[in-house]
Design an enzyme around this catalytic site. Structure first.
Site, PDB file in Angstrom:
ATOM      1  N   SER A 121       0.822  -1.210   0.000  1.00  0.00           N
ATOM      2  CA  SER A 121       0.000   0.000   0.000  1.00  0.00           C
ATOM      3  C   SER A 121       0.855   1.258   0.000  1.00  0.00           C
ATOM      4  O   SER A 121       0.343   2.342  -0.230  1.00  0.00           O
ATOM      5  CB  SER A 121      -0.846   0.038   1.275  1.00  0.00           C
ATOM      6  OG  SER A 121      -1.667  -1.078   1.372  1.00  0.00           O
ATOM      7  N   HIS A 142      -0.974  -2.522  -7.057  1.00  0.00           N
ATOM      8  CA  HIS A 142      -1.752  -2.214  -5.841  1.00  0.00           C
ATOM      9  C   HIS A 142      -3.243  -2.378  -6.123  1.00  0.00           C
ATOM     10  O   HIS A 142      -3.874  -1.520  -6.739  1.00  0.00           O
ATOM     11  CB  HIS A 142      -1.411  -0.787  -5.389  1.00  0.00           C
ATOM     12  CG  HIS A 142      -2.095  -0.374  -4.127  1.00  0.00           C
ATOM     13  ND1 HIS A 142      -2.426   0.929  -3.836  1.00  0.00           N
ATOM     14  CD2 HIS A 142      -2.526  -1.108  -3.063  1.00  0.00           C
ATOM     15  CE1 HIS A 142      -3.023   0.975  -2.661  1.00  0.00           C
ATOM     16  NE2 HIS A 142      -3.094  -0.235  -2.178  1.00  0.00           N
ATOM     17  N   GLU A 154      -3.613   0.235  -9.072  1.00  0.00           N
ATOM     18  CA  GLU A 154      -2.618   1.301  -9.165  1.00  0.00           C
ATOM     19  C   GLU A 154      -1.276   0.620  -9.458  1.00  0.00           C
ATOM     20  O   GLU A 154      -0.815  -0.183  -8.634  1.00  0.00           O
ATOM     21  CB  GLU A 154      -2.602   2.013  -7.802  1.00  0.00           C
ATOM     22  CG  GLU A 154      -1.738   3.221  -7.688  1.00  0.00           C
ATOM     23  CD  GLU A 154      -1.919   3.899  -6.302  1.00  0.00           C
ATOM     24  OE1 GLU A 154      -2.137   3.199  -5.291  1.00  0.00           O
ATOM     25  OE2 GLU A 154      -1.816   5.132  -6.248  1.00  0.00           O
ATOM     26  N   ASN A 192      -3.209   6.088  -1.328  1.00  0.00           N
ATOM     27  CA  ASN A 192      -3.004   6.158   0.124  1.00  0.00           C
ATOM     28  C   ASN A 192      -2.317   7.446   0.575  1.00  0.00           C
ATOM     29  O   ASN A 192      -2.425   7.826   1.736  1.00  0.00           O
ATOM     30  CB  ASN A 192      -2.258   4.922   0.621  1.00  0.00           C
ATOM     31  CG  ASN A 192      -3.192   3.743   0.672  1.00  0.00           C
ATOM     32  OD1 ASN A 192      -4.355   3.885   1.057  1.00  0.00           O
ATOM     33  ND2 ASN A 192      -2.725   2.569   0.258  1.00  0.00           N
TER      34      ASN A 192
HETATM   35  N1  LIG Z   1      -6.321  -4.275   3.659  1.00  0.00           N
HETATM   36  C1  LIG Z   1      -6.455  -3.472   2.633  1.00  0.00           C
HETATM   37  O1  LIG Z   1      -7.496  -2.803   2.459  1.00  0.00           O
HETATM   38  C2  LIG Z   1      -5.343  -3.377   1.602  1.00  0.00           C
HETATM   39  C3  LIG Z   1      -5.594  -2.752   0.365  1.00  0.00           C
HETATM   40  C4  LIG Z   1      -4.567  -2.722  -0.591  1.00  0.00           C
HETATM   41  C5  LIG Z   1      -3.317  -3.257  -0.304  1.00  0.00           C
HETATM   42  N2  LIG Z   1      -3.102  -3.842   0.915  1.00  0.00           N
HETATM   43  C6  LIG Z   1      -1.777  -4.421   1.188  1.00  0.00           C
HETATM   44  O2  LIG Z   1      -1.870  -5.821   0.972  1.00  0.00           O
HETATM   45  C7  LIG Z   1      -0.940  -6.509   1.845  1.00  0.00           C
HETATM   46  C8  LIG Z   1      -1.714  -7.522   2.676  1.00  0.00           C
HETATM   47  O3  LIG Z   1      -2.720  -6.856   3.417  1.00  0.00           O
HETATM   48  P1  LIG Z   1      -3.970  -7.668   4.029  1.00  0.00           P
HETATM   49  O4  LIG Z   1      -4.949  -6.629   4.458  1.00  0.00           O
HETATM   50  O5  LIG Z   1      -4.376  -8.767   3.103  1.00  0.00           O
HETATM   51  O6  LIG Z   1      -3.286  -8.294   5.344  1.00  0.00           O
HETATM   52  P2  LIG Z   1      -3.749  -9.575   6.195  1.00  0.00           P
HETATM   53  O7  LIG Z   1      -3.222  -9.347   7.554  1.00  0.00           O
HETATM   54  O8  LIG Z   1      -5.213  -9.838   6.000  1.00  0.00           O
HETATM   55  O9  LIG Z   1      -2.964 -10.798   5.478  1.00  0.00           O
HETATM   56  C9  LIG Z   1      -1.575 -10.912   5.461  1.00  0.00           C
HETATM   57  C10 LIG Z   1      -1.237 -12.388   5.307  1.00  0.00           C
HETATM   58  O10 LIG Z   1       0.163 -12.530   5.028  1.00  0.00           O
HETATM   59  C11 LIG Z   1       0.632 -13.688   5.708  1.00  0.00           C
HETATM   60  N3  LIG Z   1       2.075 -13.578   5.836  1.00  0.00           N
HETATM   61  C12 LIG Z   1       2.776 -12.751   6.633  1.00  0.00           C
HETATM   62  N4  LIG Z   1       4.105 -12.901   6.419  1.00  0.00           N
HETATM   63  C13 LIG Z   1       4.236 -13.853   5.454  1.00  0.00           C
HETATM   64  C14 LIG Z   1       5.346 -14.432   4.782  1.00  0.00           C
HETATM   65  N5  LIG Z   1       6.606 -14.057   5.056  1.00  0.00           N
HETATM   66  N6  LIG Z   1       5.117 -15.376   3.844  1.00  0.00           N
HETATM   67  C15 LIG Z   1       3.853 -15.782   3.554  1.00  0.00           C
HETATM   68  N7  LIG Z   1       2.748 -15.262   4.153  1.00  0.00           N
HETATM   69  C16 LIG Z   1       2.940 -14.285   5.084  1.00  0.00           C
HETATM   70  C17 LIG Z   1      -0.130 -13.695   7.023  1.00  0.00           C
HETATM   71  O11 LIG Z   1      -0.157 -14.992   7.593  1.00  0.00           O
HETATM   72  C18 LIG Z   1      -1.527 -13.214   6.573  1.00  0.00           C
HETATM   73  O12 LIG Z   1      -2.365 -14.317   6.252  1.00  0.00           O
HETATM   74  C19 LIG Z   1      -0.247  -5.413   2.662  1.00  0.00           C
HETATM   75  O13 LIG Z   1       0.950  -5.074   2.024  1.00  0.00           O
HETATM   76  C20 LIG Z   1      -1.247  -4.256   2.600  1.00  0.00           C
HETATM   77  O14 LIG Z   1      -0.649  -3.002   2.770  1.00  0.00           O
HETATM   78  C21 LIG Z   1      -4.081  -3.921   1.874  1.00  0.00           C
END
Ligand SMILES: NC(=O)c1ccc[n+]([C@@H]2O[C@H](COP(=O)([O-])OP(=O)(O)OC[C@H]3O[C@@H](n4cnc5c(N)ncnc54)[C@H](O)[C@@H]3O)[C@@H](O)[C@H]2O)c1
Length: 311
Positions: A121, A142, A154, A192
Site C-alpha cells: 500500500s 496495488h 494502481e 493512500n
Molecule cells: N487491507 C487493505 O485494504 C489493503 C488494500 C490494498 C493493499 N493492501 C496491502 O496488501 C498486503 C496484505 O494486506 P492484508 O490486508 O491482506 O493483510 P492480512 O493481515 O489480512 O494478510 C496478510 C497475510 O500474510 C501472511 N504472511 C505474513 N508474512 C508472510 C510471509 N513471510 N510469507 C507468507 N505469508 C505471510 C499472514 O499470515 C496473513 O495471512 C499489505 O501489504 C497491505 O498493505 C491492503
C-alpha cells in the site's frame, strides 16, 4: 499448439491475497496461493469456495467458470511450488523487512523471466527491487479492497522497472477487468497518499473529542458523498495496515503532519485491528439484543419474558 496458460503465484492469503487469487482464477489463470500460516491458508480456501458458490447461486457467475476457477486454484505451504510462476504477486503484511526478505528469496527461486509484483500500500518498490538481482522485473500492483469487486489497480514503477514489464502488468490488470492508474514510486503512491491522512485526521477528531465516531462517519458519508465513513473504512482496511502506511508516509516524507494519531496506535497495540478481528473503532461481535418493555421482570439485557420486543 495451444498457448500454455499463464501461472500466477500469490503470496499471503489474508483479505487481499485471497481476493487476488480468486480474481486471477476466475479470470482464467492457473493460480497458486501461499501463506506461511496454515490456518490462514485454510480460511482462504474455505472463504474463496464459499464466495464462488454464493456468486454461482445468485447467478453472478456461471457454474462452469466457478468450477473451472476452483479446479485451477491451488493452495500451498511450500514456496517451491512457485518455480513455474510467470507472475508472482506478494500480499503479505505491510512490513518492509518482511517483504524484502521474501523478495530476496523469490529472486533465487523464481524462473528468470518471472515478474515479481508487490501489492504494498505504501512501501518503496525501488527498495523492494533492491533486494533482488532483477530490479527491471519488480513492480507495484496495488489492488483495492476487495480485489474481485473494486475496479482500480494502481501500478507503481520502481526506479528501474522496465517499460516492457510495465506493459505486461498493465495488460494483466486489464485481463482482470480493471482500470489502471500509474504512480511514480513515492510513499503511499496516489491513493493512500491522499486517503490515509484523511483517515488519520478522523482518528484525531475522535481522539480530541470533536465528535462521536458515528457522527464523524455520517458527516463524511452524507456531507461529502463517501460510500463509507473514514473510521468505518479504517476498520475495513485493517487498523494495523493503516498504521503501517502512516509510518511509511511519516518516515518517507519527513513531515510531522503524517505522524500517526496516538489513538490509532493504541487501538493497534490493543489488538483492535478492525473487522478482521471483530473489533476496531466499532465492534462487529453480535450485540446482545436489548429488551426493555418496562414490565416488572424485564430489564435491559436480561432474558426477556413473554411479549417483550427487542428495541
Ligand atoms: N487491507 C487493505 O485494504 C489493503 C488494500 C490494498 C493493499 N493492501 C496491502 O496488501 C498486503 C496484505 O494486506 P492484508 O490486508 O491482506 O493483510 P492480512 O493481515 O489480512 O494478510 C496478510 C497475510 O500474510 C501472511 N504472511 C505474513 N508474512 C508472510 C510471509 N513471510 N510469507 C507468507 N505469508 C505471510 C499472514 O499470515 C496473513 O495471512 C499489505 O501489504 C497491505 O498493505 C491492503
Amino acid at each position: 499448439m495451444a498457448e500454455a496458460r499463464q501461472v500466477i503465484g500469490v503470496i499471503g492469503s489474508g483479505q487481499m491475497g485471497s481476493g487476488i487469487a480468486q480474481l486471477a482464477a476466475v479470470s482464467g489463470f492457473d493460480v497458486w496461493l501461499h501463506d506461511s500460516d496454515s490456518g490462514a491458508l485454510l480460511r482462504a480456501k474455505e472463504g474463496i469456495a464459499a464466495t464462488l458458490r454464493r456468486l454461482i447461486s445468485k447467478g453472478q457467475l456461471s457454474q462452469a467458470v466457478g468450477t473451472d476457477a476452483l479446479n485451477r486454484l491451488k493452495f500451498t505451504s511450500n514456496l517451491e511450488d512457485f518455480r513455474n510462476a510467470d507472475v508472482i504477486i506478494e500480499a503479505i503484511i505491510e512490513s518492509e523487512d518482511a517483504k524484502k526478505s521474501l523478495f530476496s528469496h523469490l529472486d533465487k527461486l523464481a524462473k528468470p523471466s518471472a515478474i515479481l509484483a508487490s501489492n504494498t500500500s505504501s512501501i518503496s518498490i525501488t527498495r523492494l527491487a533492491s533486494a533482488t538481482s532483477r530490479p527491471t522485473q519488480v513492480i507495484g500492483m496495488h489492488f483495492m479492497n476487495p480485489p474481485p469487486v473494486m475496479k482500480l489497480i494502481e501500478i507503481v514503477r520502481g526506479a528501474d522497472t522496465s517499460e516492457e514489464i510495465f506493459s505486461k502488468v498493465k495488460a494483466l490488470a486489464e485481463r482482470f477487468g480493471k482500470i489502471v492508474i500509474c504512480s511514480n514510486d513515492y510513499p503511499g503512491f496516489i491513493v493512500n497518499r491522499i486517503l490515509m491522512p484523511m483517515i488519520n485526521e478522523a482518528f484525531h477528531a475522535l481522539y480530541s473529542g470533536v465528535a462521536t465516531k458515528e457522527d464523524i462517519d455520517t458527516g463524511m458519508k452524507l456531507g461529502t458523498n463517501h460510500p463509507m465513513g473514514p473510521l468505518e473504512l479504517a476498520d475495513f482496511i485493517g487498523l494495523d495496515v493503516c498504521l503501517s502506511i502512516m509510518k511509511v508516509l511519516h518516515q518517507g516524507l519527513g513531515d510531522n503532519k503524517y505522524s500517526p494519531c496516538p489513538l490509532l496506535i493504541q487501538y493497534v497495540d490493543a489488538g483492535r485491528l478492525g473487522r478482521k478481528k471483530g473489533v476496531g473503532v466499532y465492534s462487529y461481535n453480535k450485540e446482545p439484543v436489548i429488551f426493555d418493555c418496562s414490565k416488572d421482570k424485564c430489564r435491559p439485557n436480561r432474558k426477556p419474558i413473554e411479549s417483550c420486543e427487542p428495541i
